[in-house]
Design a protein around this motif. Structure first.
Motif, PDB file in Angstrom:
ATOM      1  N   ILE A 165       0.873  -1.169   0.000  1.00  0.00           N
ATOM      2  CA  ILE A 165       0.000   0.000   0.000  1.00  0.00           C
ATOM      3  C   ILE A 165       0.912   1.221   0.000  1.00  0.00           C
ATOM      4  O   ILE A 165       1.778   1.348   0.867  1.00  0.00           O
ATOM      5  CB  ILE A 165      -0.935   0.029   1.224  1.00  0.00           C
ATOM      6  N   GLU A 166       0.710   2.092  -0.974  1.00  0.00           N
ATOM      7  CA  GLU A 166       1.479   3.330  -1.055  1.00  0.00           C
ATOM      8  C   GLU A 166       0.581   4.483  -0.643  1.00  0.00           C
ATOM      9  O   GLU A 166      -0.512   4.637  -1.183  1.00  0.00           O
ATOM     10  CB  GLU A 166       1.973   3.562  -2.481  1.00  0.00           C
ATOM     11  N   VAL A 167       1.047   5.278   0.305  1.00  0.00           N
ATOM     12  CA  VAL A 167       0.300   6.431   0.799  1.00  0.00           C
ATOM     13  C   VAL A 167       1.109   7.671   0.458  1.00  0.00           C
ATOM     14  O   VAL A 167       2.282   7.755   0.813  1.00  0.00           O
ATOM     15  CB  VAL A 167       0.086   6.351   2.327  1.00  0.00           C
ATOM     16  N   GLY A 168       0.488   8.609  -0.218  1.00  0.00           N
ATOM     17  CA  GLY A 168       1.170   9.850  -0.561  1.00  0.00           C
ATOM     18  C   GLY A 168       0.346  11.044  -0.126  1.00  0.00           C
ATOM     19  O   GLY A 168      -0.846  11.109  -0.405  1.00  0.00           O
ATOM     20  N   VAL A 169       0.971  11.961   0.589  1.00  0.00           N
ATOM     21  CA  VAL A 169       0.322  13.212   0.983  1.00  0.00           C
ATOM     22  C   VAL A 169       1.090  14.334   0.299  1.00  0.00           C
ATOM     23  O   VAL A 169       2.317  14.363   0.335  1.00  0.00           O
ATOM     24  CB  VAL A 169       0.317  13.401   2.511  1.00  0.00           C
ATOM     25  N   LYS A 200      -3.188  23.678  -0.230  1.00  0.00           N
ATOM     26  CA  LYS A 200      -4.051  22.618  -0.749  1.00  0.00           C
ATOM     27  C   LYS A 200      -3.410  21.290  -0.363  1.00  0.00           C
ATOM     28  O   LYS A 200      -2.263  21.025  -0.698  1.00  0.00           O
ATOM     29  CB  LYS A 200      -4.172  22.716  -2.263  1.00  0.00           C
ATOM     30  N   LEU A 201      -4.166  20.467   0.352  1.00  0.00           N
ATOM     31  CA  LEU A 201      -3.698  19.144   0.748  1.00  0.00           C
ATOM     32  C   LEU A 201      -4.432  18.089  -0.070  1.00  0.00           C
ATOM     33  O   LEU A 201      -5.639  18.184  -0.281  1.00  0.00           O
ATOM     34  CB  LEU A 201      -3.974  18.892   2.228  1.00  0.00           C
ATOM     35  N   SER A 202      -3.685  17.116  -0.508  1.00  0.00           N
ATOM     36  CA  SER A 202      -4.299  15.982  -1.189  1.00  0.00           C
ATOM     37  C   SER A 202      -3.615  14.714  -0.695  1.00  0.00           C
ATOM     38  O   SER A 202      -2.477  14.749  -0.228  1.00  0.00           O
ATOM     39  CB  SER A 202      -4.183  16.119  -2.708  1.00  0.00           C
ATOM     40  N   ALA A 203      -4.332  13.627  -0.777  1.00  0.00           N
ATOM     41  CA  ALA A 203      -3.780  12.340  -0.348  1.00  0.00           C
ATOM     42  C   ALA A 203      -4.250  11.260  -1.313  1.00  0.00           C
ATOM     43  O   ALA A 203      -5.361  11.324  -1.837  1.00  0.00           O
ATOM     44  CB  ALA A 203      -4.215  12.012   1.074  1.00  0.00           C
ATOM     45  N   ARG A 204      -3.376  10.283  -1.526  1.00  0.00           N
ATOM     46  CA  ARG A 204      -3.697   9.121  -2.350  1.00  0.00           C
ATOM     47  C   ARG A 204      -3.231   7.873  -1.618  1.00  0.00           C
ATOM     48  O   ARG A 204      -2.131   7.837  -1.081  1.00  0.00           O
ATOM     49  CB  ARG A 204      -2.990   9.181  -3.689  1.00  0.00           C
ATOM     50  N   VAL A 205      -4.079   6.882  -1.639  1.00  0.00           N
ATOM     51  CA  VAL A 205      -3.741   5.575  -1.081  1.00  0.00           C
ATOM     52  C   VAL A 205      -3.915   4.579  -2.214  1.00  0.00           C
ATOM     53  O   VAL A 205      -5.020   4.389  -2.723  1.00  0.00           O
ATOM     54  CB  VAL A 205      -4.643   5.219   0.123  1.00  0.00           C
TER      55      VAL A 205
END
Length: 181
Positions: free
Chosen positions: A107-111, A121-126
């Motif tokens: 699992i790759e988590v990117g903030v 601006k905050l974004s996140a992807r899992v």
């Protein structure tokens, strides 16, 4: 104490935190649906916040045979006014959803934090390498429905909408799915 007892204590602690998160999500969901949610903004060093997310999930992923890789893109000294608890709950909800579907994978988590017009601006992807989402699950994620995949996701969706954002999911090319906001 024997290792088995320590593992059981850790499992009980994790279950307690999950139960508390669900109660908090239920409370937030009710307040959001009635337009009465008050956010608790606090100055937060985003890089430190992301490091805390990483330390929370790395051991948990290892227990399930999953490598969880957490990354941050942005100024390492950037501080934002965040409701830490709710932002963490939103990211944790996405990671937890991916972890339920993945076994012996990644699992790759990117903030990502970027400054646009003097606002952050905050974004996140899992991104996971699990089985992906079937057509019905994708329809739910792509709709404006707040039901998604349960109460935690509904609360996250409503919160992000109230903040001018959105939450979505898509299948990866090849294998797995990506959940993002």
């Amino acid at each position: 104490l024997p290792a088995l007892v320590l593992e059981q204590v850790d499992a009980i602690r994790d279950a307690s935190y999950e139960a508390l998160d669900r109660v908090s999500s239920a409370r937030d969901l009710i307040h959001l649906e009635h337009g009465h949610l008050e956010l608790d903004y606090q100055p937060t060093l985003i890089r430190t916040f992301v490091d805390e997310i990483a330390s929370t999930w790395t051991a948990r992923g290892t227990q399930d045979g999953v490598s969880i890789i957490v990354s941050y893109e942005g100024d390492t000294e950037l501080t934002a006014m965040l409701d830490r608890a709710r932002f963490a709950r939103t990211v944790n909800t996405l990671i937890g959803h991916a972890l339920r579907l993945v076994r012996n994978g990644i699992i790759e988590v990117g903030v990502k934090a970027e400054i646009i017009d003097n606002r952050i601006k905050l974004s996140a992807r899992v991104r996971d390498d699990g089985p992906g989402l079937d057509a019905d699950q994708l329809k739910i994620w792509q709709s404006e429905s707040t039901v998604h995949e349960g109460m935690d996701m509904a609360a996250a969706s409503l919160l992000l909408r109230a903040l001018g954002g959105r939450i979505w999911a898509e299948n990866n090319h090849g294998r797995g799915a990506t959940y993002a906001f």
